[in-house]
Motif scaffolding. Structure first.
Motif, PDB file in Angstrom:
ATOM      1  N   GLY A  62       0.793  -1.223   0.000  1.00 33.07           N
ATOM      2  CA  GLY A  62       0.000   0.000   0.000  1.00 33.07           C
ATOM      3  C   GLY A  62       0.820   1.264   0.000  1.00 33.07           C
ATOM      4  O   GLY A  62       2.056   1.238   0.061  1.00 33.07           O
ATOM      5  N   VAL A  63       0.096   2.376  -0.058  1.00 36.86           N
ATOM      6  CA  VAL A  63       0.749   3.677   0.042  1.00 36.86           C
ATOM      7  C   VAL A  63       0.977   4.014   1.507  1.00 36.86           C
ATOM      8  O   VAL A  63       0.549   3.289   2.404  1.00 36.86           O
ATOM      9  CB  VAL A  63      -0.095   4.778  -0.647  1.00 36.86           C
ATOM     10  CG1 VAL A  63      -0.208   4.513  -2.137  1.00 36.86           C
ATOM     11  CG2 VAL A  63      -1.476   4.912  -0.015  1.00 36.86           C
ATOM     12  N   ALA A 116      -6.499  10.225  -1.185  1.00 33.54           N
ATOM     13  CA  ALA A 116      -6.774  10.363  -2.622  1.00 33.54           C
ATOM     14  C   ALA A 116      -5.620  11.056  -3.330  1.00 33.54           C
ATOM     15  O   ALA A 116      -5.239  10.680  -4.448  1.00 33.54           O
ATOM     16  CB  ALA A 116      -8.077  11.124  -2.833  1.00 33.54           C
ATOM     17  N   SER A 117      -5.044  12.078  -2.696  1.00 32.74           N
ATOM     18  CA  SER A 117      -3.922  12.797  -3.282  1.00 32.74           C
ATOM     19  C   SER A 117      -2.707  11.896  -3.417  1.00 32.74           C
ATOM     20  O   SER A 117      -2.060  11.849  -4.483  1.00 32.74           O
ATOM     21  CB  SER A 117      -3.573  14.018  -2.426  1.00 32.74           C
ATOM     22  OG  SER A 117      -2.399  14.643  -2.889  1.00 32.74           O
ATOM     23  N   LEU A 118      -2.382  11.150  -2.360  1.00 31.15           N
ATOM     24  CA  LEU A 118      -1.196  10.302  -2.396  1.00 31.15           C
ATOM     25  C   LEU A 118      -1.360   9.181  -3.416  1.00 31.15           C
ATOM     26  O   LEU A 118      -0.440   8.911  -4.205  1.00 31.15           O
ATOM     27  CB  LEU A 118      -0.910   9.728  -1.005  1.00 31.15           C
ATOM     28  CG  LEU A 118       0.336   8.838  -0.907  1.00 31.15           C
ATOM     29  CD1 LEU A 118       1.577   9.551  -1.394  1.00 31.15           C
ATOM     30  CD2 LEU A 118       0.526   8.338   0.526  1.00 31.15           C
ATOM     31  N   LEU A 160       7.229  -2.684  -8.594  1.00 31.21           N
ATOM     32  CA  LEU A 160       5.941  -2.156  -9.041  1.00 31.21           C
ATOM     33  C   LEU A 160       5.050  -3.267  -9.571  1.00 31.21           C
ATOM     34  O   LEU A 160       3.829  -3.232  -9.416  1.00 31.21           O
ATOM     35  CB  LEU A 160       6.149  -1.081 -10.106  1.00 31.21           C
ATOM     36  CG  LEU A 160       6.789   0.231  -9.645  1.00 31.21           C
ATOM     37  CD1 LEU A 160       6.744   1.260 -10.770  1.00 31.21           C
ATOM     38  CD2 LEU A 160       6.112   0.791  -8.395  1.00 31.21           C
ATOM     39  N   GLY A 161       5.658  -4.279 -10.202  1.00 33.62           N
ATOM     40  CA  GLY A 161       4.861  -5.382 -10.705  1.00 33.62           C
ATOM     41  C   GLY A 161       4.145  -6.148  -9.612  1.00 33.62           C
ATOM     42  O   GLY A 161       3.010  -6.613  -9.810  1.00 33.62           O
ATOM     43  N   ALA A 162       4.780  -6.287  -8.452  1.00 37.76           N
ATOM     44  CA  ALA A 162       4.145  -6.983  -7.333  1.00 37.76           C
ATOM     45  C   ALA A 162       2.985  -6.187  -6.757  1.00 37.76           C
ATOM     46  O   ALA A 162       2.003  -6.763  -6.264  1.00 37.76           O
ATOM     47  CB  ALA A 162       5.180  -7.271  -6.246  1.00 37.76           C
ATOM     48  N   GLU A 163       3.057  -4.867  -6.826  1.00 39.06           N
ATOM     49  CA  GLU A 163       2.047  -4.011  -6.201  1.00 39.06           C
ATOM     50  C   GLU A 163       0.948  -3.573  -7.167  1.00 39.06           C
ATOM     51  O   GLU A 163      -0.192  -3.331  -6.750  1.00 39.06           O
ATOM     52  CB  GLU A 163       2.717  -2.775  -5.604  1.00 39.06           C
ATOM     53  CG  GLU A 163       3.861  -3.069  -4.648  1.00 39.06           C
ATOM     54  CD  GLU A 163       3.484  -4.012  -3.513  1.00 39.06           C
ATOM     55  OE1 GLU A 163       2.338  -3.922  -3.008  1.00 39.06           O
ATOM     56  OE2 GLU A 163       4.324  -4.864  -3.139  1.00 39.06           O
ATOM     57  N   ARG A 164       1.246  -3.482  -8.449  1.00 44.20           N
ATOM     58  CA  ARG A 164       0.298  -2.923  -9.424  1.00 44.20           C
ATOM     59  C   ARG A 164      -1.084  -3.599  -9.412  1.00 44.20           C
ATOM     60  O   ARG A 164      -2.107  -2.916  -9.505  1.00 44.20           O
ATOM     61  CB  ARG A 164       0.899  -2.970 -10.819  1.00 44.20           C
ATOM     62  CG  ARG A 164       0.162  -2.121 -11.833  1.00 44.20           C
ATOM     63  CD  ARG A 164       0.737  -2.294 -13.246  1.00 44.20           C
ATOM     64  NE  ARG A 164       2.154  -1.992 -13.342  1.00 44.20           N
ATOM     65  CZ  ARG A 164       2.652  -0.771 -13.529  1.00 44.20           C
ATOM     66  NH1 ARG A 164       1.820   0.263 -13.627  1.00 44.20           N
ATOM     67  NH2 ARG A 164       3.959  -0.586 -13.626  1.00 44.20           N
ATOM     68  N   PRO A 165      -1.163  -4.938  -9.305  1.00 47.00           N
ATOM     69  CA  PRO A 165      -2.488  -5.569  -9.333  1.00 47.00           C
ATOM     70  C   PRO A 165      -3.400  -5.169  -8.178  1.00 47.00           C
ATOM     71  O   PRO A 165      -4.609  -5.436  -8.228  1.00 47.00           O
ATOM     72  CB  PRO A 165      -2.168  -7.073  -9.272  1.00 47.00           C
ATOM     73  CG  PRO A 165      -0.759  -7.193  -9.752  1.00 47.00           C
ATOM     74  CD  PRO A 165      -0.084  -5.947  -9.273  1.00 47.00           C
ATOM     75  N   GLU A 216      -7.651  -2.361  -5.085  1.00 51.45           N
ATOM     76  CA  GLU A 216      -7.957  -2.765  -3.711  1.00 51.45           C
ATOM     77  C   GLU A 216      -7.622  -1.636  -2.738  1.00 51.45           C
ATOM     78  O   GLU A 216      -8.399  -1.361  -1.807  1.00 51.45           O
ATOM     79  CB  GLU A 216      -7.163  -4.012  -3.339  1.00 51.45           C
ATOM     80  CG  GLU A 216      -7.440  -5.231  -4.188  1.00 51.45           C
ATOM     81  CD  GLU A 216      -6.445  -6.344  -3.897  1.00 51.45           C
ATOM     82  OE1 GLU A 216      -5.863  -6.366  -2.777  1.00 51.45           O
ATOM     83  OE2 GLU A 216      -6.213  -7.180  -4.783  1.00 51.45           O
ATOM     84  N   TRP A 217      -6.482  -1.006  -2.934  1.00 51.05           N
ATOM     85  CA  TRP A 217      -6.095   0.104  -2.060  1.00 51.05           C
ATOM     86  C   TRP A 217      -7.116   1.234  -2.146  1.00 51.05           C
ATOM     87  O   TRP A 217      -7.505   1.815  -1.132  1.00 51.05           O
ATOM     88  CB  TRP A 217      -4.712   0.635  -2.439  1.00 51.05           C
ATOM     89  CG  TRP A 217      -3.617  -0.380  -2.423  1.00 51.05           C
ATOM     90  CD1 TRP A 217      -3.688  -1.669  -1.924  1.00 51.05           C
ATOM     91  CD2 TRP A 217      -2.299  -0.218  -2.935  1.00 51.05           C
ATOM     92  NE1 TRP A 217      -2.489  -2.315  -2.109  1.00 51.05           N
ATOM     93  CE2 TRP A 217      -1.613  -1.448  -2.721  1.00 51.05           C
ATOM     94  CE3 TRP A 217      -1.622   0.836  -3.547  1.00 51.05           C
ATOM     95  CZ2 TRP A 217      -0.290  -1.636  -3.100  1.00 51.05           C
ATOM     96  CZ3 TRP A 217      -0.295   0.655  -3.924  1.00 51.05           C
ATOM     97  CH2 TRP A 217       0.364  -0.560  -3.710  1.00 51.05           C
TER      98      TRP A 217
END
Length: 218
Positions: free
Chosen positions: A161-162, A173-175, A203-208, A212-213
């Motif tokens: 996540g962020v 929303a901004s982040l 990034l590939g691990a997180e992009r999908p 959800e985030w």
């Protein structure tokens, strides 16, 4: 040895050896912060990302060659506890995002805007302004000409996540917007992510998981 990015406070640095750049990652302080020492292979010039804590550990890592610059990714106190001591010992030039500099008690020599260049020897890093965790957080992108990009995200992007936006929907929303448009939309899946705490990711691990985030709101 293969780089893993798994480090612990009091343990050794892990070194990611690229063709033009050496990246040494070390964990410091009671909040398990990551600090990154970047060394240009051609010139031996060094740059530190986040003098977070444990100045003696950082100065030992830096060694006799010193550093020419130190970048603070954002104004939260756990990312600059050792900054004054490191700057005093090395006379390094300080960099931080313009909107966060007033929250860092060591004067900032260079105020970074989105898209600005930070050099370490012959290696070019690009600052990306990511708003939400703090008003002036910056990530640093190294677009390796001999491989995939590398991005140092501070506390704006982690595995899963962020960064923390303290349940503020507008800040979240901004982040998320900035991380999507300035990181995910312009860099490939192979991009290696070095966060401000904990393990690395890509990034590939997180992009999908971006949708959800967005749905969960953090």
């Amino acid at each position: 040895m293969t780089y893993s990015g798994a480090v612990k406070v009091g343990g050794p640095a892990d070194v990611h050896e690229l063709q033009n750049l050496m990246i040494s990652k070390v964990a410091v302080g009671p909040m398990n912060n990551n600090a990154y020492l970047l060394r240009c292979r051609a010139t031996d010039e060094q740059l530190l990302i986040d003098a977070a804590n444990d100045a003696s550990t950082l100065l030992t890592l830096i060694g006799d060659d010193g550093i020419t610059s130190v970048v603070t990714t954002h104004q939260h106190g756990d990312h600059w506890q050792a900054l004054a001591d490191v700057v005093a010992a090395t006379r390094a030039r300080t960099y931080a995002g313009r909107e966060d500099a007033d929250g860092i008690p060591v004067p900032t020599d260079v105020l970074l805007e989105d898209g600005d260049t930070v050099l370490v020897g012959n290696v070019r890093l690009t600052a990306r302004h990511l708003v939400g965790h703090t008003p002036g957080s910056v990530a640093l992108v190294y677009d390796d000409p001999h491989g995939h990009p590398h991005v140092f995200t501070g506390d704006c992007l982690f595995p899963g996540g962020v960064g923390n936006t303290h349940k503020d929907p507008k800040a979240f929303a901004s982040l998320l917007h900035d991380v999507e448009t300035r990181i995910f939309d312009v860099l490939p899946d192979e991009t290696w992510v070095y966060p401000g705490h904990g393990n690395d990711t890509t990034l590939g691990a997180e992009r999908p998981h971006l949708s959800e985030w967005r749905a969960r709101g953090w």
